[in-house]
Scaffold this motif. Structure first.
Motif, short mmCIF file in Angstrom:
data_model
loop_
_atom_site.label_atom_id
_atom_site.label_comp_id
_atom_site.label_asym_id
_atom_site.label_seq_id
_atom_site.Cartn_x
_atom_site.Cartn_y
_atom_site.Cartn_z
N LEU A 305 6.24 2.86 2.96
CA LEU A 305 7.17 1.87 2.41
C LEU A 305 8.46 1.80 3.23
CD1 LEU A 305 6.87 0.04 -0.12
CD2 LEU A 305 8.33 1.66 -1.33
N ARG A 308 8.03 -0.30 6.15
CA ARG A 308 7.37 -1.55 5.74
C ARG A 308 5.95 -1.64 6.31
NH1 ARG A 308 12.61 -3.17 7.02
NH2 ARG A 308 13.90 -3.79 5.23
N ARG A 311 0.71 -1.46 2.68
CA ARG A 311 0.07 -2.77 2.51
C ARG A 311 0.24 -3.25 1.07
NH1 ARG A 311 -2.08 -6.57 6.25
NH2 ARG A 311 -3.15 -8.12 4.97
N LEU A 312 0.81 -4.43 0.93
CA LEU A 312 1.09 -5.01 -0.38
C LEU A 312 0.25 -6.26 -0.63
CD1 LEU A 312 5.01 -4.80 -0.33
CD2 LEU A 312 3.40 -3.15 -1.33
N TYR A 313 -0.02 -6.54 -1.91
CA TYR A 313 -0.71 -7.78 -2.26
C TYR A 313 0.15 -8.99 -1.92
CZ TYR A 313 -4.33 -5.34 -5.05
OH TYR A 313 -5.38 -4.57 -5.46
N TYR A 316 6.78 -8.26 1.21
CA TYR A 316 7.94 -7.44 0.87
C TYR A 316 9.07 -8.33 0.35
CZ TYR A 316 6.08 -3.14 2.86
OH TYR A 316 5.32 -2.02 3.10
N THR A 323 3.36 -8.36 4.77
CA THR A 323 2.64 -7.65 3.70
C THR A 323 2.24 -6.24 4.13
OG1 THR A 323 0.56 -8.67 4.41
CG2 THR A 323 1.74 -9.74 2.60
N GLY A 353 0.91 1.25 -0.60
CA GLY A 353 1.10 -0.07 -1.15
C GLY A 353 0.05 -0.42 -2.18
N ASP A 354 0.36 -1.40 -3.05
CA ASP A 354 -0.59 -1.75 -4.11
C ASP A 354 -1.91 -2.30 -3.56
OD1 ASP A 354 0.47 -4.22 -3.33
OD2 ASP A 354 1.43 -4.62 -5.27
N ILE A 384 2.83 2.57 -5.07
CA ILE A 384 2.95 1.28 -5.74
C ILE A 384 1.55 0.92 -6.25
CG2 ILE A 384 3.75 -1.11 -5.58
CD1 ILE A 384 5.89 0.91 -4.79
N VAL A 418 10.24 -3.90 -2.93
CA VAL A 418 9.18 -4.50 -3.76
C VAL A 418 9.69 -5.33 -4.93
CG1 VAL A 418 7.55 -2.69 -3.13
CG2 VAL A 418 8.95 -2.40 -5.18
N ARG A 422 7.43 -5.24 -9.37
CA ARG A 422 6.49 -4.26 -8.81
C ARG A 422 7.00 -2.83 -8.93
NH1 ARG A 422 4.90 -7.08 -3.12
NH2 ARG A 422 7.15 -7.48 -3.17
#
Length: 548
Positions: A305, A308, A311-313, A316, A323, A353-354, A384, A418, A422
């Motif tokens: 995080l 960055r 990996r996010l859905y 950021y 993402t 990440g989520d 997350i 986030v 989140r």
């Protein structure tokens, strides 16, 4: 007040009673057994490497005789041996040799530290360091190679970010690795560039390998030296075991050599870094050697995080359009998990990440369906987690391997990454337990500091060392003290499949014990405690000087 030790107390002589005398007895303490049926006691007796009795001082008295070493705890706390369920012991050994820039107040400050260190380091050797964090610096921007070039220009300088997911290097290091403007980003990595496309000197996640592949290999002797030094630090912090997350075959060989020579003072449950050739996993894990066992494989789904790379859905909140990174693509994660489970390996996957967590759950669910059984599949970090994925973690029989001090380190900036929605599913230990997801706690050292007392404090207060914020950061995710201890003991044991022999103080279990200098209260007083004894297999492997 110092702990007192005596040998022999005039009780039944060896062999003259219904049982042999204990080799070691600890009496008069606040014994937190982690046994649900009998959570509290005051004394423990040990014969050889096993616990032979747990109870009151009176219950233990008959076990004391000639030759028994008796430790009078005088109210201090004794727990099952604490285990760091996610750390990097070998990297700690490396870190002890390197230049620390952990306390640098700015990029300029870090460069000055490196310049000073270069004066006393061999001119022909790489200058290695660790600990920078741009989130703590003015402007919170990544540093550039120009500062390091001005500090050291005659050899490669490589500084790992605090989380290990980015490195800051000078121009010499870039040249040695052949990194130039025309080089594309490697899969799962990023070469940070300026407005003209030139590499700035910061490499993220898989791009680090472009540099590390050129670093001179360590000899077996140096690896052993690093492991000895790191193990010494770990046992002094009260750790009787660690889960070593991601090592190569050469480091595993160094561990086995130390274990075979009885030079490993704590237990090491290790995970092999995911090999380049998945066919390697068709060969089952080798049997344990002494206190060393490597039955697992470590895979990276995403990055971190702070840089960055997690990996996010969705993008950021402070970097729209980004993402994060897939260090391993979801299809490859599923392939690797299936191969590992089929080959008899336990799987631990870094997912912060989520979206990273979601992909790991997909892979676990598929492997569980293809290979039914108790595989103890682990999500490492799970920082997350989307609400929709919590129940999926339950259904996939996933273990949450989390690090309490990550929350208290990241809380100044995590919500910026986030956003306010989140963050509700971030560092959510209470959510895991409320859904009966097995929870194992660690530190990720040397990313964080080694002492597990810091993890206990973070888990029960969600505050920094100054007691901020008042009431704790998202305090609804706090753990009770018993839950926090369990995460470092019985939870860690479950995560490695050792719950039948460790993690609880009960008759017949391994005599792995941690003794603290006072009571484990769920408040700031925790930070004033010391570890007085660390005991592994009934052997006192660490004793604080003041306790003698």
């Amino acid at each position: 007040m110092a702990l007192l030790i005596s040998v022999g107390c005039g009780a039944t002589g060896h062999g003259s009673g219904p049982h042999r005398n204990a080799d070691l007895v600890l009496v008069g303490g606040d014994v937190r057994t982690m046994d649900v049926a009998h959570p509290h006691a005051t004394a423990v007796a040990v014969i050889g490497d096993s616990i032979t009795a747990v109870g009151s001082d009176g219950d233990i008295q008959p076990w004391i005789g000639s030759g028994t070493t008796v430790i009078h705890l005088r109210g201090r706390t004794l727990t099952p041996g604490l285990v760091d369920a996610h750390c990097h012991l070998y990297e700690l050994g490396q870190d002890l040799e390197q230049v620390s820039v952990r306390d640098a107040a700015s990029a300029d400050d870090a460069a000055r530290i490196i310049a000073d260190a270069a004066k006393s380091r061999p001119a022909n050797a790489w200058l290695l360091g660790r600990g920078w964090d741009q989130n703590k610096w003015p402007g919170q921007q990544f540093p550039t190679r120009k500062l390091l070039d001005a500090a050291v220009s005659d050899r490669p300088v490589v500084l790992e970010r605090i989380d290990g997911h980015a490195i800051w290097v000078n121009s010499v290091a870039l040249r040695e690795a052949g990194i130039a403007k025309a080089m594309p980003d490697p899969p799962g990595g990023k070469i940070v560039r300026d407005a003209r496309g030139e590499p700035t000197g910061v490499l993220i996640d898989n791009a680090e390998g472009l540099i590390f592949s050129r670093e001179p290999a360590a000899s077996p002797e140096l690896r052993a030296q690093r492991l000895r030094a790191a193990a010494k630090v770990a046992i002094a912090a009260g750790l009787t075991g660690v889960h070593e997350m991601g090592i190569d075959e050469a480091t595993a060989d160094a561990y086995r050599a130390l274990a075979a020579a009885h030079e490993l003072p704590l237990r090491v449950h290790a995970y092999l870094s995911m090999p380049d050739d998945v066919k390697r996993l068709a060969t089952p894990p080798p049997p344990p050697t002494g206190r060393f066992d490597m039955r697992g494989v470590k895979i990276y789904a995403d990055g971190a995080l702070g840089s960055r790379g997690a990996r996010l859905y969705e993008p950021y909140s402070d970097d729209p359009g980004n993402t994060g990174l897939w260090r391993t693509e979801p299809a490859a994660i599923a392939r690797d998990v299936d191969a590992a489970v089929a080959g008899g390996w336990q799987v631990a996957i870094h997912a912060i990440g989520d979206a990273g967590v979601g992909a790991v759950i997909d892979a676990f669910a598929a492997a569980d369906k293809a290979h039914p059984g108790d595989h103890r599949l682990r999500v490492e970090h799970a920082q997350i987690v989307a609400p929709k994925d919590v129940q999926r973690m339950v259904d996939a029989h996933a273990i949450a391997s989390m690090q309490p001090t990550h929350a208290t380190s990241d809380m100044p900036w995590a919500e910026k990454r986030v956003g306010p929605v989140r963050i509700q599913g971030a560092y959510a230990w209470r959510t895991m337990l409320d859904h009966h997801i097995p929870l194992a706690a660690g530190s990720d050292f040397p990313v964080e500091q080694v002492p597990p007392i810091l993890g206990l404090y973070a888990a029960v207060t969600r505050q920094d060392a100054q007691g901020a914020p008042a009431g704790g950061w998202y305090p609804e995710q706090k753990l009770t003290m018993s839950e926090a201890i369990a995460a470092f003991t019985s939870g860690a044991a479950y995560a490695e499949g050792a719950e039948a022999t460790r993690g609880v103080l009960a008759v017949g279990r391994h005599a792995d014990l941690t003794v603290f200098s006072g009571k484990l209260a769920p408040d700031h007083s925790l930070l004033d405690l010391h570890v007085d004894y660390t005991i592994v297999d009934g052997e006192i492997v660490y004793q604080r000087e003041q306790s003698r």
